[in-house]
Write an enzyme that holds these catalytic residues in place. Sequence first.
Site, PDB file in Angstrom:
ATOM      1  N   ASP A   1       0.837  -1.199   0.000  1.00  0.00           N
ATOM      2  CA  ASP A   1       0.000   0.000   0.000  1.00  0.00           C
ATOM      3  C   ASP A   1       0.882   1.264   0.000  1.00  0.00           C
ATOM      4  O   ASP A   1       0.598   2.236  -0.707  1.00  0.00           O
ATOM      5  CB  ASP A   1      -0.912  -0.027   1.240  1.00  0.00           C
ATOM      6  CG  ASP A   1      -2.003   1.015   1.148  1.00  0.00           C
ATOM      7  OD1 ASP A   1      -2.760   0.990   0.164  1.00  0.00           O
ATOM      8  OD2 ASP A   1      -2.081   1.880   2.044  1.00  0.00           O
TER       9      ASP A   1
ATOM     10  N   LYS B   1       1.290   4.323  -2.897  1.00  0.00           N
ATOM     11  CA  LYS B   1       1.275   5.769  -2.618  1.00  0.00           C
ATOM     12  C   LYS B   1       2.554   6.431  -3.138  1.00  0.00           C
ATOM     13  O   LYS B   1       2.515   7.533  -3.685  1.00  0.00           O
ATOM     14  CB  LYS B   1       1.122   6.018  -1.112  1.00  0.00           C
ATOM     15  CG  LYS B   1      -0.255   5.614  -0.596  1.00  0.00           C
ATOM     16  CD  LYS B   1      -0.313   5.702   0.914  1.00  0.00           C
ATOM     17  CE  LYS B   1      -1.655   5.244   1.453  1.00  0.00           C
ATOM     18  NZ  LYS B   1      -1.654   5.044   2.897  1.00  0.00           N
TER      19      LYS B   1
HETATM   20  N1  LIG Z   1     -10.226   3.773   5.785  1.00  0.00           N
HETATM   21  C1  LIG Z   1      -9.350   4.799   5.655  1.00  0.00           C
HETATM   22  O1  LIG Z   1      -8.975   5.479   6.631  1.00  0.00           O
HETATM   23  C2  LIG Z   1      -8.829   5.155   4.282  1.00  0.00           C
HETATM   24  C3  LIG Z   1      -7.965   6.256   4.151  1.00  0.00           C
HETATM   25  C4  LIG Z   1      -7.518   6.637   2.879  1.00  0.00           C
HETATM   26  C5  LIG Z   1      -7.918   5.911   1.774  1.00  0.00           C
HETATM   27  N2  LIG Z   1      -8.726   4.815   1.934  1.00  0.00           N
HETATM   28  C6  LIG Z   1      -9.121   4.093   0.729  1.00  0.00           C
HETATM   29  O2  LIG Z   1     -10.527   4.236   0.569  1.00  0.00           O
HETATM   30  C7  LIG Z   1     -11.064   3.092  -0.083  1.00  0.00           C
HETATM   31  C8  LIG Z   1     -12.208   2.539   0.778  1.00  0.00           C
HETATM   32  O3  LIG Z   1     -11.688   2.189   2.047  1.00  0.00           O
HETATM   33  P1  LIG Z   1     -12.677   1.694   3.217  1.00  0.00           P
HETATM   34  O4  LIG Z   1     -11.846   1.697   4.443  1.00  0.00           O
HETATM   35  O5  LIG Z   1     -13.940   2.468   3.183  1.00  0.00           O
HETATM   36  O6  LIG Z   1     -12.970   0.192   2.745  1.00  0.00           O
HETATM   37  P2  LIG Z   1     -14.208  -0.737   3.159  1.00  0.00           P
HETATM   38  O7  LIG Z   1     -14.769  -0.325   4.462  1.00  0.00           O
HETATM   39  O8  LIG Z   1     -13.749  -2.133   2.955  1.00  0.00           O
HETATM   40  O9  LIG Z   1     -15.327  -0.382   2.053  1.00  0.00           O
HETATM   41  C9  LIG Z   1     -15.181  -0.720   0.729  1.00  0.00           C
HETATM   42  C10 LIG Z   1     -16.537  -0.557   0.070  1.00  0.00           C
HETATM   43  O10 LIG Z   1     -16.375  -0.784  -1.342  1.00  0.00           O
HETATM   44  C11 LIG Z   1     -17.477  -1.597  -1.771  1.00  0.00           C
HETATM   45  N3  LIG Z   1     -17.161  -2.224  -3.040  1.00  0.00           N
HETATM   46  C12 LIG Z   1     -16.225  -3.155  -3.347  1.00  0.00           C
HETATM   47  N4  LIG Z   1     -16.281  -3.467  -4.658  1.00  0.00           N
HETATM   48  C13 LIG Z   1     -17.286  -2.708  -5.186  1.00  0.00           C
HETATM   49  C14 LIG Z   1     -17.847  -2.594  -6.476  1.00  0.00           C
HETATM   50  N5  LIG Z   1     -17.399  -3.307  -7.505  1.00  0.00           N
HETATM   51  N6  LIG Z   1     -18.868  -1.725  -6.667  1.00  0.00           N
HETATM   52  C15 LIG Z   1     -19.345  -0.968  -5.625  1.00  0.00           C
HETATM   53  N7  LIG Z   1     -18.855  -1.051  -4.370  1.00  0.00           N
HETATM   54  C16 LIG Z   1     -17.835  -1.922  -4.162  1.00  0.00           C
HETATM   55  C17 LIG Z   1     -17.666  -2.560  -0.614  1.00  0.00           C
HETATM   56  O11 LIG Z   1     -18.902  -3.213  -0.736  1.00  0.00           O
HETATM   57  P3  LIG Z   1     -19.371  -4.365   0.317  1.00  0.00           P
HETATM   58  O12 LIG Z   1     -19.803  -3.593   1.535  1.00  0.00           O
HETATM   59  O13 LIG Z   1     -20.488  -5.030  -0.390  1.00  0.00           O
HETATM   60  O14 LIG Z   1     -18.177  -5.234   0.549  1.00  0.00           O
HETATM   61  C18 LIG Z   1     -17.582  -1.571   0.546  1.00  0.00           C
HETATM   62  O15 LIG Z   1     -18.813  -0.909   0.714  1.00  0.00           O
HETATM   63  C19 LIG Z   1      -9.885   2.121  -0.258  1.00  0.00           C
HETATM   64  O16 LIG Z   1      -9.351   2.257  -1.545  1.00  0.00           O
HETATM   65  C20 LIG Z   1      -8.884   2.591   0.795  1.00  0.00           C
HETATM   66  O17 LIG Z   1      -7.546   2.274   0.457  1.00  0.00           O
HETATM   67  C21 LIG Z   1      -9.202   4.444   3.151  1.00  0.00           C
END
Ligand SMILES: NC(=O)c1ccc[n+]([C@@H]2O[C@H](COP(=O)([O-])OP(=O)(O)OC[C@H]3O[C@@H](n4cnc5c(N)ncnc54)[C@H](OP(=O)(O)O)[C@@H]3O)[C@@H](O)[C@H]2O)c1
Length: 361
Positions: free
Chosen positions: A226, A230
């Site tokens: 990851d 970045k």
């Molecule tokens: N969490 C942080 O602090 C943070 C910080 C910076 C960047 N990010 C980035 O932000 C993104 C999301 O992170 P997160 O922590 O929110 O992840 P998460 O909680 O695992 O949520 C991911 C979401 O994406 C959905 N998804 C997966 N494939 C999909 C598709 N084909 N079509 C529509 N929805 C889909 C999942 O659906 P389901 O619920 O059905 O599985 C889930 O709702 C990632 O790329 C991560 O690297 C996160």
Amino acid sequence: MSAVLTSEAANVSKAQAPSSIVAVLLGTGVVGGAFLKLLNTPAASSIRLVGAANSRRQQTQAEQLADRSLREKLKINGDARNDASLLAALDANEASVKVIIDATACGTLASRHAEWLERGYHVVTANKSLAGGDLPGWRALQAALASGGRYGDSATVGAGLPVISTLRRLRHCGDALLTLEGVFSGSLSYLFNQYDGSQPFSALLRRARELGYTEPDPRSDLSGEDVARKLLILARCAGFALRPDEVEVESLVPDNLRGVDVAAFLSRLEELDEPLAARFAEAKARGGALRFLARLNQRGRARVGLVEVPANHPATRLYGTDNQFALSTTRYNTQPLVIQGPGAGPEVTAQALLGDVLALA
Ligand SMILES: NC(=O)c1ccc[n+]([C@@H]2O[C@H](COP(=O)([O-])OP(=O)(O)OC[C@H]3O[C@@H](n4cnc5c(N)ncnc54)[C@H](OP(=O)(O)O)[C@@H]3O)[C@@H](O)[C@H]2O)c1
């Protein structure tokens, strides 16, 4: 009539009012959920949500989209996933700005970003898979941007800390990056800010996982992949069009724990302890400390891994899950320009998405 609208009523009324921006949200997880909350705030009053999806279901009905339980309801109810009908919901609207917000980590969705831009949509993303992925995908993205669509990527690095924007601005002014160094992972920052030899690394890792600082499978963090994505994003912003295999990555996951399932990995975390304790003791004996750093030099050499740094190194002055980006440039050449702060977390990441969406109007 009451002067105060409930959040739900405000949403329904917003759904009927003309909006300058229409949006579809992909991903209603941690970040997508926080973004939905921000949509209910006055700052987002110019944005109208016309579609939302998780990996299995989606919703395009105005009343359902305005429901505060949208995220929970989508887990059990909604139409089957179909990108075409989400795009049709954008097209059905007169607004001049149409944006697809990608709050997933899905590589398949990211591979469509360039096509969406070419079709006239803007894309705002927290998903690093395209900008931090294969070089041909990144080149396709650059080519698609020539068609006039805009790509909001602030959330992909540092959870919205102003590092990508700063790099672009410096470059725009004719400044050039000489070196970039820093801590780009909130979880690895926490782990090495805390690791002082008083407790095994595995105990600290378990604690970090309980606090939600690591991914459910901590190997995603410990592998350095990851951080490498970045670093690729930033290097490319600075003019180094690197391939992923040009970033040297030191994984902290021992070879024999790479292929096992998550439960087995979590039950064998103690196998991480001895090698890390030995490195920590060596660094301490020399008066140094261990930090998981990403580095890019002037010749485009990129490396991600554990480094022994002197006790007065800027990365030893981090707290919690802070990220740090130290940029030396032709004009910032005696002291680096340092950007530091919380580099993870749903609220700040969702805010970075919102900022990029509002900037489109
Ligand atoms: N969490 C942080 O602090 C943070 C910080 C910076 C960047 N990010 C980035 O932000 C993104 C999301 O992170 P997160 O922590 O929110 O992840 P998460 O909680 O695992 O949520 C991911 C979401 O994406 C959905 N998804 C997966 N494939 C999909 C598709 N084909 N079509 C529509 N929805 C889909 C999942 O659906 P389901 O619920 O059905 O599985 C889930 O709702 C990632 O790329 C991560 O690297 C996160």
